[in-house]
Design an enzyme around this catalytic site. Sequence first.
Site, PDB file in Angstrom:
ATOM      1  N   GLN A   1      -5.304   4.031  -0.217  1.00  0.00           N
ATOM      2  CA  GLN A   1      -6.310   3.114  -0.748  1.00  0.00           C
ATOM      3  C   GLN A   1      -5.884   2.561  -2.105  1.00  0.00           C
ATOM      4  O   GLN A   1      -6.668   2.511  -3.054  1.00  0.00           O
ATOM      5  CB  GLN A   1      -7.677   3.800  -0.823  1.00  0.00           C
ATOM      6  CG  GLN A   1      -8.158   4.320   0.528  1.00  0.00           C
ATOM      7  CD  GLN A   1      -9.175   5.415   0.402  1.00  0.00           C
ATOM      8  OE1 GLN A   1     -10.096   5.314  -0.395  1.00  0.00           O
ATOM      9  NE2 GLN A   1      -9.023   6.474   1.181  1.00  0.00           N
ATOM     10  N   HIS A   2      -4.622   2.122  -2.159  1.00  0.00           N
ATOM     11  CA  HIS A   2      -4.061   1.502  -3.362  1.00  0.00           C
ATOM     12  C   HIS A   2      -3.500   0.115  -3.044  1.00  0.00           C
ATOM     13  O   HIS A   2      -2.337  -0.163  -3.298  1.00  0.00           O
ATOM     14  CB  HIS A   2      -2.939   2.373  -3.935  1.00  0.00           C
ATOM     15  CG  HIS A   2      -3.350   3.742  -4.338  1.00  0.00           C
ATOM     16  ND1 HIS A   2      -2.443   4.775  -4.506  1.00  0.00           N
ATOM     17  CD2 HIS A   2      -4.570   4.272  -4.611  1.00  0.00           C
ATOM     18  CE1 HIS A   2      -3.091   5.869  -4.867  1.00  0.00           C
ATOM     19  NE2 HIS A   2      -4.380   5.592  -4.932  1.00  0.00           N
ATOM     20  N   PRO A   3      -4.289  -0.790  -2.478  1.00  0.00           N
ATOM     21  CA  PRO A   3      -3.738  -2.093  -2.090  1.00  0.00           C
ATOM     22  C   PRO A   3      -3.556  -3.014  -3.295  1.00  0.00           C
ATOM     23  O   PRO A   3      -4.421  -3.110  -4.169  1.00  0.00           O
ATOM     24  CB  PRO A   3      -4.798  -2.652  -1.138  1.00  0.00           C
ATOM     25  CG  PRO A   3      -6.081  -2.070  -1.655  1.00  0.00           C
ATOM     26  CD  PRO A   3      -5.723  -0.683  -2.149  1.00  0.00           C
TER      27      PRO A   3
ATOM     28  N   GLU B   1       0.846  -1.191   0.000  1.00  0.00           N
ATOM     29  CA  GLU B   1       0.000   0.000   0.000  1.00  0.00           C
ATOM     30  C   GLU B   1       0.879   1.238   0.000  1.00  0.00           C
ATOM     31  O   GLU B   1       1.954   1.241   0.596  1.00  0.00           O
ATOM     32  CB  GLU B   1      -0.905   0.029   1.236  1.00  0.00           C
ATOM     33  CG  GLU B   1      -2.383  -0.135   0.945  1.00  0.00           C
ATOM     34  CD  GLU B   1      -3.061   1.111   0.389  1.00  0.00           C
ATOM     35  OE1 GLU B   1      -2.363   2.053  -0.026  1.00  0.00           O
ATOM     36  OE2 GLU B   1      -4.300   1.137   0.371  1.00  0.00           O
ATOM     37  N   HIS B   2       0.414   2.292  -0.674  1.00  0.00           N
ATOM     38  CA  HIS B   2       1.130   3.565  -0.646  1.00  0.00           C
ATOM     39  C   HIS B   2       0.852   4.288   0.666  1.00  0.00           C
ATOM     40  O   HIS B   2      -0.283   4.689   0.913  1.00  0.00           O
ATOM     41  CB  HIS B   2       0.668   4.464  -1.795  1.00  0.00           C
ATOM     42  CG  HIS B   2       1.117   4.018  -3.145  1.00  0.00           C
ATOM     43  ND1 HIS B   2       0.381   4.267  -4.295  1.00  0.00           N
ATOM     44  CD2 HIS B   2       2.225   3.356  -3.552  1.00  0.00           C
ATOM     45  CE1 HIS B   2       1.031   3.787  -5.343  1.00  0.00           C
ATOM     46  NE2 HIS B   2       2.141   3.221  -4.913  1.00  0.00           N
TER      47      HIS B   2
END
Length: 543
Positions: A471-473, A293-294
């Site tokens: 919210q970039h999983p 994740e970022h």
Amino acid sequence: MSADSHDYVIVGAGSAGCVLASRLSEDAGSRVLLLEAGAAATGMLKDMPIAFPQYVLRKDLNWNFVSEPEPYLDGRRVEVPRGKALGGSTAINGMVYARGHRADYDDWASAGLAGWSYADVLPYFKRSENSWLGEGPYHGSSGLLEVHVPPTNMMYAELRAATAAAGYPTTDDVHGTQSEGAHRSEMTISGGRRGNVARLFLAPAMSRPNLSVESRAQATRVVFEGNRAVGVEYLKDGRPRLARAGREVILSGGAYGSPSLLMLSGVGPADELKSHGITPVADLPGVGRNLVEHPFLFIGWQARTGAFISQLRFDRAAVSVLRWALFGSGPFATNGAAGHIFIRTLPHLDRPDMQLTCIAAEMSARDVWYPFIGKPPAHVIGVGVSMIRQDSRGVVSLRSADPRAPPRILFNLFKERSDMERMIRGIRAARRIYSQEPLRRLIGEELEPGSKVESDADLELFVRRVGAITQHPVGTCKMGIDRDNSAVVDTNLRVRRVSALRVIDASIMPNVPSGNTNAPTIMIAEKGADIIRGQQLPPATLA
């Protein structure tokens, strides 16, 4: 238990699932079923771009996940918003279009993933895209996903000038030959409205008699006969149902949903499955591992101008709502981001490791206010600092064998010292840019973390206190070569050690791209649909 028969059963109507359902149902001879646990998004403002902060945590459109206590974030639990609706997270996300750096995909190919280089995937980015830049070597103009820039300046001119003054590049097309520097915020907005994939990809296909969509249908397990996937059990109206798949089952539940459903179905780390009383079908130790994740945090300054907040005054907001509703134009037809800056925090890096999202109004300050009744809310100009290259990895695991139980999510953000050092460099870079004219004249006192938070030690405390996610999983059903024991799917997105089962979504990415993940997920679905149909677009010819 009632059973229906289809050729393809797709689980999850998000960015990948809606695209897959649309593409696979183009073949009139293929019967396609799309299952989605949520329903259609509702609400008067569901498609208004500026309203996304109110939608991202709306309980009825969300899985409402929360991480386990994060050991490197002072033991805090991190909120994990994920869309539970037709359209998945495109029903609640910030609508940013950013593919990542071309080297991200070339890394995949260098690791042995044939067919996944940048030249291979670019045609699929272009297929889905209808870009404001028009048709060209790097952009499409006939796709269903419209990509636009803000209709108003919102400080972009100042941002661009300040970036150059700070010694960083600028670019007119971050997806072209110059993929570094400040550029206009590109958004998946169609006619001034949120680019929900359910509206753009799925709705036009719904008239096809060979496509069925079941909403409020939560998948509980993949059904196997031997090691072949033959269907999906799901709950509908509280009752179990079975959808049989004559050709394939396709999981598109995302980085949390797909590994969870695999494990519930007996595909995953065998010892872990047995501990929950689940009989293993295939021992795949990589399922749920490699979560990337970022990391994200926000820096804010008191604004010297009320330019954007003034639009939230009740009378002006009413006019803006009408402009948006009637014409899809005006300040409410944007997500509030003036632009993005992709930078390298060290000069020797081969690509950007930090993404700065420059926000014209801090997200919590988007409430309407009334003139002559009270003074306007504090106007905060800020920047979201997203670390887009990192070394730490997390894990998704089962809480129990109950398919209704949320998964355990542990990000391990900042576990690796290199990540903390990178984030501190990112904060300093953001401050450097915002200290330059002409941007400097628009801001006053630094509110978060505050100008007194300056040393590396104090900045580290700040990161651990407020660090969150973008919210970039990705990565939990990693694509890999045969000798990679941590790989879950092969280059054709087939789940290893079983048959007639694929995963096609963000979870297959071996590493997270250096940008946002919605566009890459749509690309994966476009390419995955062609893989299933036995066809491929020819690689792009690059300069």
